[in-house]
Design an enzyme around this catalytic site. Structure first.
Site, PDB file in Angstrom:
ATOM      1  N   HIS A 152       3.129   1.255  -4.070  1.00 16.01           N
ATOM      2  CA  HIS A 152       3.135  -0.015  -4.787  1.00 16.01           C
ATOM      3  C   HIS A 152       4.536  -0.584  -4.930  1.00 16.01           C
ATOM      4  O   HIS A 152       4.720  -1.752  -5.232  1.00 16.01           O
ATOM      5  CB  HIS A 152       2.479   0.156  -6.162  1.00 16.01           C
ATOM      6  CG  HIS A 152       0.993   0.341  -6.066  1.00 16.01           C
ATOM      7  ND1 HIS A 152       0.201   0.592  -7.161  1.00 16.01           N
ATOM      8  CD2 HIS A 152       0.163   0.303  -5.004  1.00 16.01           C
ATOM      9  CE1 HIS A 152      -1.061   0.706  -6.761  1.00 16.01           C
ATOM     10  NE2 HIS A 152      -1.098   0.541  -5.455  1.00 16.01           N
ATOM     11  N   TYR A 380       0.655   5.892   5.982  1.00 15.64           N
ATOM     12  CA  TYR A 380       0.534   6.131   4.539  1.00 15.64           C
ATOM     13  C   TYR A 380      -0.891   5.900   4.030  1.00 15.64           C
ATOM     14  O   TYR A 380      -1.100   5.725   2.837  1.00 15.64           O
ATOM     15  CB  TYR A 380       1.508   5.246   3.759  1.00 15.64           C
ATOM     16  CG  TYR A 380       2.770   5.972   3.354  1.00 15.64           C
ATOM     17  CD1 TYR A 380       2.718   7.088   2.520  1.00 15.64           C
ATOM     18  CD2 TYR A 380       4.012   5.572   3.813  1.00 15.64           C
ATOM     19  CE1 TYR A 380       3.862   7.761   2.154  1.00 15.64           C
ATOM     20  CE2 TYR A 380       5.165   6.245   3.458  1.00 15.64           C
ATOM     21  CZ  TYR A 380       5.086   7.342   2.626  1.00 15.64           C
ATOM     22  OH  TYR A 380       6.215   8.014   2.268  1.00 15.64           O
ATOM     23  N   HIS A 383      -5.833   8.092   1.392  1.00 13.78           N
ATOM     24  CA  HIS A 383      -6.962   8.136   0.457  1.00 13.78           C
ATOM     25  C   HIS A 383      -7.603   9.516   0.334  1.00 13.78           C
ATOM     26  O   HIS A 383      -8.130   9.842  -0.738  1.00 13.78           O
ATOM     27  CB  HIS A 383      -8.000   7.076   0.837  1.00 13.78           C
ATOM     28  CG  HIS A 383      -7.512   5.681   0.562  1.00 13.78           C
ATOM     29  ND1 HIS A 383      -7.446   4.703   1.526  1.00 13.78           N
ATOM     30  CD2 HIS A 383      -7.035   5.121  -0.566  1.00 13.78           C
ATOM     31  CE1 HIS A 383      -6.963   3.585   0.988  1.00 13.78           C
ATOM     32  NE2 HIS A 383      -6.714   3.829  -0.274  1.00 13.78           N
TER      33      HIS A 383
END
Lengths: 613, 295
Positions: A152, A380, A383
């Protein structure tokens, strides 16, 4: 001169050229992970230099001009990442385009039917769906939260387009509930609205809504208005609502207000809150040392220090935590602070980033202006780290544990859960639990049928579509032109495989891939990465690791605040000491001292903690 | 039937000369125009050669743009539209077509025919385009760079002639890559056609006997071959082409086998030549003028 790369070129030294040749010969006989630690660590630098020379490709900035220069940008980061590179102020700023790790002509999506084949939904069901939870036993669930926390900071493609969805035909018997004429819809990545340069060819471009820099943007925001909203405007501190971050706007209930709060859950809430507290503690320290500083100066300096501490934790703790190989442990510490051997420092000289670490070395962009890349985003996709359930346990042995579905610890339910259980218990629960392993058939099933919270506004509420995140992950790589697995291998310097069995020895997977893909060149990147046999101790694939070697160091090496400007005049002596003397464990214990017994004897805060209750 | 050669580390090559295979390969998503240089030393050398076809600001020449390239699509249709005004364009280049007609009929011409052809092609883009010996030498240097052997290529590059040629062609084309391509690469095919027409007339009374369409049918050839690459392995017309195969589409050989397929312009293909109408119209005009004895 490379016309595409804005004039940037990589100039290897004679030593680098020699090592390149030497390791080409060595690697014919011995793979890097079977070399002695020191030789393997040098092997990484050789890989990295090759990648720096051939795997950085500029796609243009997209945005034409940055905001106006403001006094202070010379000594602290702008909110949107502009002016980090003073000669190229747009470099890395929020809104500029993702770069590429493959030549532009290789980053072109397939067209027509080929783009949708094989069906991403079929892959989701047959290859990705979790049959039983495969834990990553060397890592804790805090490590999974951490990487989302960091992502993020680095990138966001923004909310997808709402029209012109991909239509994925569903086979008979598929129980997907939201069918549109027998198809599942997948929204497309938000289009880049800026003018395209003629040299881009057929390569699509997408914008990063976050700043590309490692600047703590997930806490501090990626634009000035957001940054001003999170601040208390007193003594440089971040605003708190008692011991919690404030709640977001009424249309997003149950979610903390912070720099970037998409896909919120208790793991993110705990980390954001802790590092916001850390920021405020740093402000206190700075104010003691520099009582004359105003709110702005205190905030920006604390932001620099906190951001660098987060980068350090990621480099020397999280990465060796998930990639548990001795050469990696050595390499990541060397990347931050240099090698521990004096003789090596003497031999390599004062300017060597290998000897003395990237931190404080000279800034370099190598062969392209700095930007996060589509390929980095693709590797990346982590999950599988998420479990389908979370057990909330208390440090108090008299309190009973509680197992919750993951959907009940996220979104609008987050803050209530944090209030009920408290930060220490939530962190403890994450610290002792294992995340999922980054393996095939370990994709969390809740994410394969997931609906985000309804978006409410004054006038109406917006229902969110049902998502199969596994199918979406497959489509994202395809639509952005990220090469499929075999070509990706080739382009990051590994040999192509010629059979499914060469990818994986996991029982039944090669056969299943053959049934679905027919041709080994068609295997999707994500499927290949999750299937690939791993080097000893590794938590994810060696192919993905090649991109990490390049980009993880680039985030530091290209950033003047980690290189040329990592000095007392910018960070203060107090700040440099703070970064040097702190680690994840000290941050945890400073803000949650009750975690002491759980962390006693734990060397890496991202490996499983002690069970105390 | 594709002919394939693989020498590991040196080359992986497939020649296609069957017209159906050539058309299928051209339309296939497996085969790309851009060359990566991966797969062998020969691939690397050819990719390095073709990589020079960019303007100083990085704009890619049209023949090297991939299928999904939005700019290729836009420029292709814009150019096709611009070149569709046949009558206006024929009037514009009447001096050049007249001179070439005289050359075909009598073999005499004030300027070398190849320079006249280059000027004619250039004036389709810019009415004041002026070709010269230097500009034609530049076009020939680029043609040699593309199709010549390694020694000639080395000499061109090391002497700086290649860079000078590129600069001159792009400058004369005012940065328009389509014009640069037409006046440096595509024009050679018209020069060859004019020479074939001249030979046709020189050796017999073909000028009286043959109509324009017949003359064009026997003199307008396709480029000998074009080069493509497979990024990943895949099937084309039943033949499996491995990843990073250099695919040579032998256009002229394919055209001879199936003239009606219009392989010389890739008619109906995604990469249909924007000049597919104007080039035959020019040649018809030249032949008719030659026949009528007008200049």
């Amino acid at each position: 001169m490379s016309r595409e790369n804005d004039g940037f070129e990589f100039h290897p030294t004679r030593l680098q050229q020699f090592l390149d040749v030497a390791y080409r010969i060595i690697n014919v006989f011995v793979r890097w992970d079977r070399l002695p630690t020191l030789l393997a660590a040098v092997n990484f630098t050789v890989f990295r230099d090759r990648l720096r020379a051939y795997n950085l490709h500029h796609t243009g900035y997209g945005v034409l001009t940055p905001d106006k220069w403001k006094p202070g940008y010379e000594r602290w980061r702008s909110a949107d990442g502009s002016y980090n590179c003073l000669a190229h102020p747009r470099m890395g700023m929020a809104g500029t385009r993702f770069g590429r790790n493959v030549p532009l002509a290789e980053g072109v999506p397939e067209t027509g039917d080929a783009l949708l084949e094989p069906s991403p939904r079929l892959i989701s069901r047959e290859l990705l769906a979790r049959h039983e939870f495969i834990p990553a036993t060397k890592l804790n669930l805090l490590g999974a939260a951490w990487i989302q926390f960091e992502i993020h900071n680095w990138f966001s493609h923004g909310t997808p387009e709402t029209e012109n969805e991909f239509k994925i035909p569903l086979p008979p018997g598929d129980d997907w509930p939201e069918k549109f004429n027998g198809c599942m819809h997948i929204q497309r990545t938000r289009l880049d609205p800026t003018d395209r340069e003629a040299w881009l060819g057929a390569t699509p471009t997408f914008c990063n809504f976050n700043s590309h820099w490692w600047d703590g943007g997930q806490i501090y925001g990626h634009d000035h208005p957001t940054q001003m909203k999170i601040r208390s405007k007193r003594d440089g501190k971040i605003k708190f609502d008692r011991d919690m971050l404030p709640e977001d706007l009424p249309e997003r209930p149950g979610i903390d207000f912070t720099g970037f709060n998409d896909n919120w859950w208790i793991g993110l809430s705990a980390l954001h809150t802790m590092f916001a507290r850390e920021h405020n503690t740093i402000c206190d320290g700075l104010k003691l040392n520099y009582p004359e500083w105003d709110d702005e100066e205190l905030f920006q300096r604390a932001r620099l220090i906190n951001g660098a501490l987060i980068a350090k934790i990621h480099t020397v703790e999280w990465t060796p935590g998930i990639l548990g190989h001795p050469a990696l442990e050595f390499g990541m510490h060397a990347q931050w602070s240099g090698v521990p051997y004096r003789w090596m420092k003497l031999v390599l000289g004062g300017n060597s980033e290998i000897a003395h670490g990237i931190i404080g070395s000279e800034t370099a962009q190598h062969s392209a202006p700095y930007a996060m890349t589509e390929e980095f985003t693709a590797v990346y996709r982590m999950h599988p780290l998420l479990p389908d359930t979370v057990q909330i346990r208390s440090l108090n042995p008299r309190k009973a544990s509680k197992t919750l579905d993951f959907v009940d610890v996220q979104g609008s339910k987050t803050r209530a859960l944090m209030k009920t259980h408290g930060f220490a218990d939530v962190l403890y629960s994450l610290g002792i639990a294992n995340p999922g392993a980054m393996r095939i058939r370990n994709y969390p099933n809740f994410l394969r049928r997931f609906r985000k919270d309804v978006e409410r506004s004054h006038s109406h509420k917006t229902e969110q579509p049902l998502l199969d995140m596994a199918a979406i992950d497959i489509m994202r790589d395809r639509e952005r032109g990220v090469p499929r697995y075999n070509r990706f291998r080739e382009l990051v310097g590994k040999k192509r495989v010629t059979s499914f069995e060469e990818i994986t020895s996991i029982p039944g997977i090669a056969q299943k891939m053959r049934e679905i893909y027919k041709d080994v060149d068609r295997v999707d990147l994500l499927v290949g990465l999750l299937s690939e046999d791993l080097p000893e101790g590794f938590g994810f694939s060696d192919t993905a690791f090649r991109v990490f070697i390049l980009m993880a160091s680039r985030r530091l090496k290209s950033d003047r605040f980690f290189t040329d400007d990592f000095r007392p005049e910018i960070y203060t002596e107090f700040g440099l000491d703070w970064i040097r003397n702190n680690a994840m464990k000290s941050v945890l214990l400073r803000h949650f001292p009750e975690l002491g017994p759980a962390l006693e004897g734990v060397n890496n805060s991202f490996s499983p903690w002690n069970v105390v209750a | 039937m594709a002919i394939k050669i693989t020498i590991p580390g040196i080359i992986r090559l497939a020649w296609l000369s069957d017209p159906d295979e050539v058309i299928a390969a051209n339309d296939s998503g497996v085969v790309q125009r851009s060359l990566s240089g991966l797969g062998g030393l020969v691939q690397r050398s050819i990719a390095a050669k073709l990589a020079v076809f960019r303007t100083p600001d990085g704009d890619i020449w049209p023949a090297f743009r991939n299928r999904g390239d939005p700019l290729r699509r836009t420029r292709q249709s814009d150019l096709e539209q611009a070149l569709s005004h046949t009558r206006v364009l024929l009037k514009r280049v009447a001096p050049e077509t007249g001179a070439l007609a005289t050359y075909i009929r009598s073999g005499s011409i004030n300027r070398p025919p190849e320079i006249v052809v280059q000027q004619m092609v250039g004036r389709l883009f810019f009415p004041d385009y002026a070709a010269s010996e230097e500009s034609y030498d530049a076009a020939r240097a680029l043609q040699t760079w593309v199709s010549g052997g390694p020694i000639k290529s080395y000499l061109l590059k090391s002497s700086g002639a290649l860079e000078r040629a590129l600069d001159l062609i792009v400058t004369l084309a005012r940065g328009d890559t389509s014009c640069a391509h037409a006046t440096a690469i595509a024009m050679h095919n018209i020069v060859d056609t004019i020479e074939r027409m001249r030979r046709l007339v020189k050796t017999s009374d073909n000028l009286e006997k043959l109509g324009a369409q017949d003359a064009i049918a026997s003199t307008l050839h396709a480029p000998k071959q074009v080069v493509r690459e497979t990024r990943d392995g895949g099937r084309v017309c039943g033949a499996y082409l491995g990843a990073r195969t250099l695919v040579i589409l032998r256009l002229e050989a394919a055209r001879r086998q199936k003239p009606e397929a219009d392989i010389e312009f890739f008619a109906k293909g995604w990469n249909q030549c924007p000049a597919h109408a104007i080039v035959p119209a020019l040649l018809v005009d030249i032949w008719k003028k030659a026949k009528a004895g007008k200049s």
